[in-house]
Scaffold this motif. Structure first.
Motif, mmCIF file in Angstrom:
data_model
loop_
_atom_site.group_PDB
_atom_site.id
_atom_site.type_symbol
_atom_site.label_atom_id
_atom_site.label_comp_id
_atom_site.label_asym_id
_atom_site.label_seq_id
_atom_site.Cartn_x
_atom_site.Cartn_y
_atom_site.Cartn_z
ATOM 1 N N SER A 300 -31.027 17.715 -14.590
ATOM 2 C CA SER A 300 -29.869 17.885 -14.822
ATOM 3 C C SER A 300 -28.685 16.891 -14.933
ATOM 4 N N ARG A 301 -28.161 18.330 -16.205
ATOM 5 C CA ARG A 301 -27.420 17.916 -17.074
ATOM 6 C C ARG A 301 -26.041 16.857 -16.488
ATOM 7 N N LEU A 302 -25.812 17.086 -15.193
ATOM 8 C CA LEU A 302 -24.491 16.387 -14.517
ATOM 9 C C LEU A 302 -25.499 15.898 -12.665
ATOM 10 N N VAL A 303 -24.875 14.644 -12.842
ATOM 11 C CA VAL A 303 -25.396 13.933 -11.759
ATOM 12 C C VAL A 303 -23.979 13.601 -10.355
ATOM 13 N N PRO A 304 -24.137 14.495 -10.353
ATOM 14 C CA PRO A 304 -22.615 14.573 -9.094
ATOM 15 C C PRO A 304 -23.046 13.362 -8.394
ATOM 16 N N LEU A 305 -22.159 11.939 -7.602
ATOM 17 C CA LEU A 305 -22.923 10.914 -6.762
ATOM 18 C C LEU A 305 -22.305 11.258 -5.906
ATOM 19 N N THR A 306 -20.442 11.556 -5.871
ATOM 20 C CA THR A 306 -20.410 11.370 -4.438
ATOM 21 C C THR A 306 -18.235 11.718 -4.497
ATOM 22 N N THR A 307 -17.703 11.547 -3.459
ATOM 23 C CA THR A 307 -15.989 11.380 -3.548
ATOM 24 C C THR A 307 -15.346 9.712 -3.639
ATOM 25 N N VAL A 308 -14.341 9.444 -4.630
ATOM 26 C CA VAL A 308 -14.257 8.339 -4.674
ATOM 27 C C VAL A 308 -13.076 8.083 -3.580
ATOM 28 N N CYS A 309 -13.052 8.610 -3.087
ATOM 29 C CA CYS A 309 -12.346 8.333 -1.598
ATOM 30 C C CYS A 309 -12.403 9.387 -0.384
ATOM 31 N N GLU A 310 -12.274 8.803 0.890
ATOM 32 C CA GLU A 310 -12.468 10.038 1.989
ATOM 33 C C GLU A 310 -11.348 10.642 2.268
ATOM 34 N N SER A 311 -10.675 12.340 1.687
ATOM 35 C CA SER A 311 -10.236 12.708 2.224
ATOM 36 C C SER A 311 -9.034 12.340 2.754
ATOM 37 N N PRO A 312 -7.923 12.326 2.687
ATOM 38 C CA PRO A 312 -6.511 11.542 4.007
ATOM 39 C C PRO A 312 -6.158 13.092 4.558
ATOM 40 N N SER A 313 -6.993 13.999 4.134
ATOM 41 C CA SER A 313 -6.180 15.195 4.851
ATOM 42 C C SER A 313 -7.039 15.745 6.418
ATOM 43 N N ALA A 314 -7.166 16.747 6.557
ATOM 44 C CA ALA A 314 -8.311 16.761 7.488
ATOM 45 C C ALA A 314 -9.420 18.127 7.032
ATOM 46 N N TYR A 315 -9.902 17.728 5.930
ATOM 47 C CA TYR A 315 -10.684 18.512 5.074
ATOM 48 C C TYR A 315 -11.425 17.314 5.668
ATOM 49 N N PHE A 316 -11.285 15.466 5.569
ATOM 50 C CA PHE A 316 -12.236 14.597 6.108
ATOM 51 C C PHE A 316 -13.015 15.293 7.594
ATOM 52 N N ASN A 317 -12.923 16.477 7.680
ATOM 53 C CA ASN A 317 -13.914 16.232 9.178
ATOM 54 C C ASN A 317 -14.862 17.698 8.853
ATOM 55 N N THR A 318 -14.821 18.140 8.018
ATOM 56 C CA THR A 318 -15.353 19.019 6.459
ATOM 57 C C THR A 318 -17.083 18.275 6.807
ATOM 58 N N VAL A 319 -17.508 19.272 6.314
ATOM 59 C CA VAL A 319 -19.431 18.758 5.268
ATOM 60 C C VAL A 319 -18.662 17.702 4.209
ATOM 61 N N TRP A 320 -17.483 17.595 3.626
ATOM 62 C CA TRP A 320 -17.312 16.800 3.150
ATOM 63 C C TRP A 320 -16.946 16.177 2.415
ATOM 64 N N ALA A 321 -16.632 15.557 3.326
ATOM 65 C CA ALA A 321 -16.373 13.341 4.452
ATOM 66 C C ALA A 321 -17.214 12.697 3.789
#
Length: 372
Positions: A300-321
């Motif tokens: 794969s030409r790109l290998v995403p690993l995670t997010t820097v930090c958890e979302s500080p908003s309500a987006y934290f409660n989604t699958v992208w937490a």
């Protein structure tokens, strides 16, 4: 995380008046690289108690040599001063907001991919005129980025059962939509080819990329306008061998069936989110590293690993937490933090070589080559 208590200590404070402060600095004696949970408890003589759970991580010094060519990417929810964090993690690709490569040159950072450029244009001339200033600006700000997205979270269509040896039943509406999406993709891809011929094109980049790509392939989308099929699958709590390899295999098989030999899958910059609330911190870290290993094995030409930090908003409660660090302002490392730092250090500039025979259908080993 493992339930082993490595250090324990206490200190007694005495206050003579309200508002008085005291500082206690803790020096830890751990030497082994890894993640460490810390629990602080503040208690008084009357039974009152406050507890605070924290964490720290020990990782090796940065010895990586890969620069902009590194595939390792991490999402960023808007933290501005993350250069040192990304350098520690061994990441060379991220979201830079309004900053350019030159602004963060000390950290060798660029974009993961050029984003999908929405357009109101219909004809080749209209799209070219709209794209030209946008692509020139992107190329000037991020000259080391080498791939662009055609489509992103752009819908699906009927699942192409051709990969099972069957034939997909299409409605009249499906046929019209196939033609519309293909024409749209062609004018956008032609603009990229004309304005940035050295940039490769990843087409699809949706949670249901196989459905979208099938629309294009049924309409005989020009082979010269696609370099990779892009995937944005969500891993959730599904093992990497199904979530990553299964998705990549399906995309490659679809390309083969429709005559697009050599068009291989790649991850797009939103890819394979993991649900830490379901997996737990340790298994989440294990899944993330296996995701990356499998993606590297697929080249794969790109290998995403995670997010820097958890979302500080309500987006934290989604699958992208999930993330490498807890949400601001604490930013404590999660177990995946040292795991990522180790992966990018050990597999810095490495290329997949082969599957090592293990004699098992479920236990596998991957061999990578680094340098000579």
């Amino acid at each position: 995380m493992d339930g082993n208590e490595l250090e324990k200590g206490s200190r007694r404070f005495k206050f003579s008046k309200a508002g008085e402060k005291a500082v206690h600095q803790v020096a830890y004696g751990q030497k082994q690289f890894g993640w460490y949970g810390v629990s602080f408890k503040l208690a008084d003589d009357e039974g009152g108690e406050i507890r605070h759970d924290a964490a720290f991580a020990l990782v090796d010094a940065d010895k990586r040599k890969a620069g902009y060519e590194s595939p390792y990417f991490i999402w960023n929810y808007g933290l501005t001063e993350v250069g040192d964090i990304l350098k520690t993690l061994g990441v060379r690709r991220t979201l830079l907001g309004k900053r350019s490569e030159a602004d963060v040159a000390d950290y060798t950072l660029t974009l993961g991919q050029y984003p999908y450029l929405h357009t109101k244009g219909k004809t080749e001339a209209e799209v070219l005129a709209e794209f030209e200033p946008r692509i020139k600006e992107l190329r000037a700000k991020y000259p080391h980025c080498n791939q662009a997205l055609i489509f992103h979270e752009s819908g699906g269509g009927p699942y192409p059962v051709e990969i099972f040896g069957e034939k997909t039943a299409l409605t009249d509406e499906d046929i019209v939509r196939d033609r519309e999406m293909t024409e749209r993709a062609i004018v956008m891809a032609k603009a990229w080819r004309k304005l940035a011929p050295d940039v490769t094109l990843a087409v699809g980049n949706s949670g249901t990329s196989i459905r979208l790509l099938a629309r294009l392939f049924r309409q005989k989308y020009p082979r010269e306008l696609i370099d990779f099929t892009g995937d944005e699958g969500s891993g959730g709590s599904v093992p990497s061998e199904r979530a990553v390899s299964g998705a990549f295999w399906s995309l490659r098989e679809l390309a083969r069936i429709y005559g697009y030999e050599g068009v291989e899958p790649t991850a797009c910059y939103e890819w394979s989110t993991r649900r830490i609330r379901q997996n737990g911190p340790r298994k989440n870290a294990e899944y993330r590293i296996r995701d990356a290993l499998v993606a590297l094995a697929w080249n794969s030409r790109l290998v995403p690993l995670t997010t820097v930090c958890e979302s500080p908003s309500a987006y934290f409660n989604t699958v992208w937490a999930e993330a490498a660090l807890t949400r601001p302002p604490l930013l404590y490392p999660l177990p995946v933090f040292p795991a990522i730092a180790t992966l990018t250090q050990v597999l810095d500039g490495a290329k997949f070589a082969r599957l090592i025979p293990t004699g098992s259908a479920t236990v596998y080993a991957l061999e990578f080559v680094r340098g000579r």
